[in-house]
Design a protein around this motif. Structure first.
Motif, PDB file in Angstrom:
ATOM      1  N   ARG A 123      -5.512  -5.211  -3.402  1.00 32.06           N
ATOM      2  CA  ARG A 123      -5.121  -4.434  -4.704  1.00 32.06           C
ATOM      3  C   ARG A 123      -3.820  -3.512  -4.649  1.00 32.06           C
ATOM      4  NH1 ARG A 123     -11.417  -3.404  -5.937  1.00 32.06           N
ATOM      5  NH2 ARG A 123     -11.901  -5.332  -6.655  1.00 32.06           N
ATOM      6  N   ALA A 124      -3.068  -4.051  -3.862  1.00 35.90           N
ATOM      7  CA  ALA A 124      -1.753  -3.361  -3.540  1.00 35.90           C
ATOM      8  C   ALA A 124      -0.886  -3.118  -4.913  1.00 35.90           C
ATOM      9  CB  ALA A 124      -0.796  -3.979  -2.333  1.00 35.90           C
ATOM     10  N   ASP A 125      -0.252  -2.261  -4.852  1.00 35.00           N
ATOM     11  CA  ASP A 125       0.597  -1.971  -5.800  1.00 35.00           C
ATOM     12  C   ASP A 125       2.146  -2.227  -5.314  1.00 35.00           C
ATOM     13  OD1 ASP A 125      -0.733  -0.799  -8.146  1.00 35.00           O
ATOM     14  OD2 ASP A 125      -1.220   0.899  -6.601  1.00 35.00           O
ATOM     15  N   VAL A 126       2.388  -1.595  -4.105  1.00 32.36           N
ATOM     16  CA  VAL A 126       3.443  -2.098  -3.091  1.00 32.36           C
ATOM     17  C   VAL A 126       2.971  -2.821  -2.141  1.00 32.36           C
ATOM     18  CG1 VAL A 126       5.510  -1.260  -2.117  1.00 32.36           C
ATOM     19  CG2 VAL A 126       4.645  -0.204  -4.410  1.00 32.36           C
ATOM     20  N   PHE A 127       3.680  -3.952  -1.667  1.00 34.04           N
ATOM     21  CA  PHE A 127       3.297  -4.768  -0.444  1.00 34.04           C
ATOM     22  C   PHE A 127       4.515  -4.766   0.415  1.00 34.04           C
ATOM     23  CE2 PHE A 127       1.844  -8.667   1.808  1.00 34.04           C
ATOM     24  CZ  PHE A 127       0.546  -8.482   2.226  1.00 34.04           C
ATOM     25  N   VAL A 128       4.473  -4.228   1.356  1.00 38.17           N
ATOM     26  CA  VAL A 128       5.417  -4.218   2.437  1.00 38.17           C
ATOM     27  C   VAL A 128       5.475  -5.015   3.524  1.00 38.17           C
ATOM     28  CG1 VAL A 128       7.165  -2.388   3.914  1.00 38.17           C
ATOM     29  CG2 VAL A 128       5.948  -1.469   1.589  1.00 38.17           C
ATOM     30  N   THR A 129       6.445  -5.836   3.700  1.00 37.93           N
ATOM     31  CA  THR A 129       6.657  -6.586   5.094  1.00 37.93           C
ATOM     32  C   THR A 129       7.966  -6.548   5.561  1.00 37.93           C
ATOM     33  OG1 THR A 129       7.527  -8.648   3.730  1.00 37.93           O
ATOM     34  CG2 THR A 129       5.243  -8.477   3.950  1.00 37.93           C
ATOM     35  N   GLY A 130       8.002  -7.003   6.815  1.00 34.92           N
ATOM     36  CA  GLY A 130       9.286  -7.129   7.657  1.00 34.92           C
ATOM     37  C   GLY A 130       9.369  -8.477   7.940  1.00 34.92           C
ATOM     38  N   HIS A 131       9.811  -8.778   9.230  1.00 32.75           N
ATOM     39  CA  HIS A 131       9.737 -10.101   9.986  1.00 32.75           C
ATOM     40  C   HIS A 131      10.960 -11.096   9.789  1.00 32.75           C
ATOM     41  CE1 HIS A 131       8.106 -13.414  12.451  1.00 32.75           C
ATOM     42  NE2 HIS A 131       8.061 -13.823  11.562  1.00 32.75           N
ATOM     43  N   ILE A 132      11.285 -11.129   8.424  1.00 38.77           N
ATOM     44  CA  ILE A 132      12.461 -12.025   8.353  1.00 38.77           C
ATOM     45  C   ILE A 132      13.694 -11.545   8.503  1.00 38.77           C
ATOM     46  CG2 ILE A 132      10.984 -13.550   6.767  1.00 38.77           C
ATOM     47  CD1 ILE A 132      12.365 -12.375   4.269  1.00 38.77           C
ATOM     48  N   HIS A 133      14.081 -10.323   8.729  1.00 39.34           N
ATOM     49  CA  HIS A 133      15.141  -9.673   8.782  1.00 39.34           C
ATOM     50  C   HIS A 133      16.122  -9.799   7.586  1.00 39.34           C
ATOM     51  CE1 HIS A 133      14.751  -9.953  13.441  1.00 39.34           C
ATOM     52  NE2 HIS A 133      13.609  -9.636  12.831  1.00 39.34           N
ATOM     53  N   LYS A 134      15.562  -9.611   6.449  1.00 41.36           N
ATOM     54  CA  LYS A 134      16.285  -9.899   5.284  1.00 41.36           C
ATOM     55  C   LYS A 134      15.637  -9.079   3.958  1.00 41.36           C
ATOM     56  CE  LYS A 134      17.908 -13.377   2.122  1.00 41.36           C
ATOM     57  NZ  LYS A 134      18.897 -14.415   2.026  1.00 41.36           N
ATOM     58  N   PRO A 135      16.605  -8.306   3.607  1.00 39.16           N
ATOM     59  CA  PRO A 135      16.055  -7.451   2.377  1.00 39.16           C
ATOM     60  C   PRO A 135      15.289  -8.193   1.164  1.00 39.16           C
ATOM     61  CG  PRO A 135      18.058  -7.239   2.389  1.00 39.16           C
ATOM     62  CD  PRO A 135      17.949  -8.042   3.573  1.00 39.16           C
ATOM     63  N   VAL A 136      14.348  -7.575   0.714  1.00 41.62           N
ATOM     64  CA  VAL A 136      13.660  -8.137  -0.596  1.00 41.62           C
ATOM     65  C   VAL A 136      13.198  -7.100  -1.321  1.00 41.62           C
ATOM     66  CG1 VAL A 136      11.689  -9.771  -1.444  1.00 41.62           C
ATOM     67  CG2 VAL A 136      13.164 -10.450   0.561  1.00 41.62           C
ATOM     68  N   LEU A 137      13.190  -7.210  -2.502  1.00 45.46           N
ATOM     69  CA  LEU A 137      12.753  -6.423  -3.568  1.00 45.46           C
ATOM     70  C   LEU A 137      12.559  -7.122  -5.024  1.00 45.46           C
ATOM     71  CD1 LEU A 137      11.668  -3.377  -4.018  1.00 45.46           C
ATOM     72  CD2 LEU A 137      13.980  -2.611  -4.726  1.00 45.46           C
ATOM     73  N   GLU A 138      11.061  -7.343  -5.188  1.00 47.36           N
ATOM     74  CA  GLU A 138      10.975  -7.895  -6.337  1.00 47.36           C
ATOM     75  C   GLU A 138       9.626  -7.805  -6.924  1.00 47.36           C
ATOM     76  OE1 GLU A 138      11.686 -12.086  -5.261  1.00 47.36           O
ATOM     77  OE2 GLU A 138       9.832 -12.162  -4.149  1.00 47.36           O
ATOM     78  N   ARG A 139       9.381  -7.819  -8.107  1.00 44.81           N
ATOM     79  CA  ARG A 139       7.946  -7.648  -8.770  1.00 44.81           C
ATOM     80  C   ARG A 139       7.476  -9.264  -9.114  1.00 44.81           C
ATOM     81  NH1 ARG A 139       7.422  -2.710 -12.247  1.00 44.81           N
ATOM     82  NH2 ARG A 139       8.837  -2.489 -10.990  1.00 44.81           N
ATOM     83  N   ARG A 140       6.187  -9.323  -8.726  1.00 49.12           N
ATOM     84  CA  ARG A 140       5.411 -10.450  -9.271  1.00 49.12           C
ATOM     85  C   ARG A 140       3.931 -10.270  -9.762  1.00 49.12           C
ATOM     86  NH1 ARG A 140       7.535 -12.288  -4.140  1.00 49.12           N
ATOM     87  NH2 ARG A 140       5.649 -12.622  -3.123  1.00 49.12           N
ATOM     88  N   ASN A 141       3.643 -10.679 -10.766  1.00 50.17           N
ATOM     89  CA  ASN A 141       2.086 -10.406 -11.185  1.00 50.17           C
ATOM     90  C   ASN A 141       1.899  -8.955 -10.977  1.00 50.17           C
ATOM     91  OD1 ASN A 141       1.885 -12.998 -11.487  1.00 50.17           O
ATOM     92  ND2 ASN A 141       1.458 -13.453  -9.316  1.00 50.17           N
ATOM     93  N   GLY A 142       2.828  -8.058 -11.561  1.00 50.34           N
ATOM     94  CA  GLY A 142       2.505  -6.512 -11.500  1.00 50.34           C
ATOM     95  C   GLY A 142       2.636  -6.073  -9.965  1.00 50.34           C
ATOM     96  N   ILE A 143       2.823  -6.573  -9.068  1.00 51.40           N
ATOM     97  CA  ILE A 143       2.722  -6.155  -7.710  1.00 51.40           C
ATOM     98  C   ILE A 143       4.409  -6.062  -6.970  1.00 51.40           C
ATOM     99  CG2 ILE A 143       2.156  -6.437  -5.213  1.00 51.40           C
ATOM    100  CD1 ILE A 143      -0.304  -7.993  -6.216  1.00 51.40           C
ATOM    101  N   VAL A 144       4.851  -4.938  -6.651  1.00 49.24           N
ATOM    102  CA  VAL A 144       6.027  -4.930  -5.990  1.00 49.24           C
ATOM    103  C   VAL A 144       5.959  -5.302  -4.433  1.00 49.24           C
ATOM    104  CG1 VAL A 144       8.106  -3.571  -5.055  1.00 49.24           C
ATOM    105  CG2 VAL A 144       6.749  -3.087  -7.459  1.00 49.24           C
ATOM    106  N   PHE A 145       7.018  -6.381  -4.054  1.00 51.38           N
ATOM    107  CA  PHE A 145       6.990  -6.819  -2.838  1.00 51.38           C
ATOM    108  C   PHE A 145       8.427  -6.344  -2.313  1.00 51.38           C
ATOM    109  CE2 PHE A 145       4.197  -9.548  -5.071  1.00 51.38           C
ATOM    110  CZ  PHE A 145       3.099  -9.892  -3.961  1.00 51.38           C
ATOM    111  N   LEU A 146       8.148  -5.604  -0.944  1.00 53.37           N
ATOM    112  CA  LEU A 146       9.394  -5.090  -0.434  1.00 53.37           C
ATOM    113  C   LEU A 146       9.640  -5.617   1.192  1.00 53.37           C
ATOM    114  CD1 LEU A 146      11.601  -2.856  -0.225  1.00 53.37           C
ATOM    115  CD2 LEU A 146       9.872  -1.283   0.341  1.00 53.37           C
TER     116      LEU A 146
END
Length: 189
Positions: A123-146
């Motif tokens: 039930r994240a509002d904001v889901f933060v990851t790393g690993h790919i060494h590339k910036p991502v900022l987008e919203r999918r299905n009401g959740i922000v992926f960063l």
């Protein structure tokens, strides 16, 4: 509350110091998406020069005046956990600014479908990851992926070698070019 979000520092202390000076001087919390100190024995792109100093980075993190949350990356070792005064966990859950922020390194949720499923499950509002060494900022299905990207010019997967960090406050998330200071991605919360 202003939250600094950084990932994949891989021991590059000077680059983290630059982020602290330029963007993180007045933050209330630091979230780190993993791969803090080491670069992994199989990584041919790391350069021991140019500020690579894992021990100094550990000291910098240990002496921060604000809380630090760290997700365990695929390059974290037991030694890293022994020299850092900050717990390292596979998933961290933070409730701030009225949002449930969940952070994990990302190597266990490699696809967007995996991330979508896990973010919905926790039930994240904001889901933060790393690993790919590339910036991502987008919203999918009401959740922000960063994904804030990496501070390392040697490890970035950006074609222009851009390095980056992120800031989250009450109203928005921004990803900044570490060298130019430009906010090149932004999303309202």
């Amino acid at each position: 509350m202003t939250i600094a979000i950084i990932s994949d520092t891989h021991g590059y202390c000077d680059r983290v110091k630059l982020a602290m000076e330029k963007f993180f001087a007045d933050v209330d919390l630091v979230i780190h998406g993993g791969d803090v100190l080491t670069h992994g024995a199989r990584n041919p792109h790391c350069m021991p020069a140019d500020g690579y100093n894992p021990l100094a980075l550990a000291e910098l993190i240990n002496n921060l005046k604000v809380p630090v949350i760290i997700a365990r990356g695929n390059n974290e070792t037991e030694l890293d956990e022994e020299i850092l005064n900050v717990p390292i966990t596979p998933y961290a859950h933070v409730f701030a600014n009225g949002k449930r922020i969940v952070v994990t390194h990302g190597h266990h949720v490699p696809t967007d479908a995996d991330k979508d499923k896990m973010a919905a499950h926790v039930r994240a509002d904001v889901f933060v990851t790393g690993h790919i060494h590339k910036p991502v900022l987008e919203r999918r299905n009401g959740i922000v992926f960063l994904n804030p990207g990496t501070v390392s010019q040697y490890l970035t997967n950006e074609p222009n070698k851009r390095t980056s960090v992120a800031l989250l406050d009450e109203t928005k998330i921004q990803i900044f070019d570490l060298d130019t200071g430009e906010a090149f991605m932004s999303l309202e919360l």
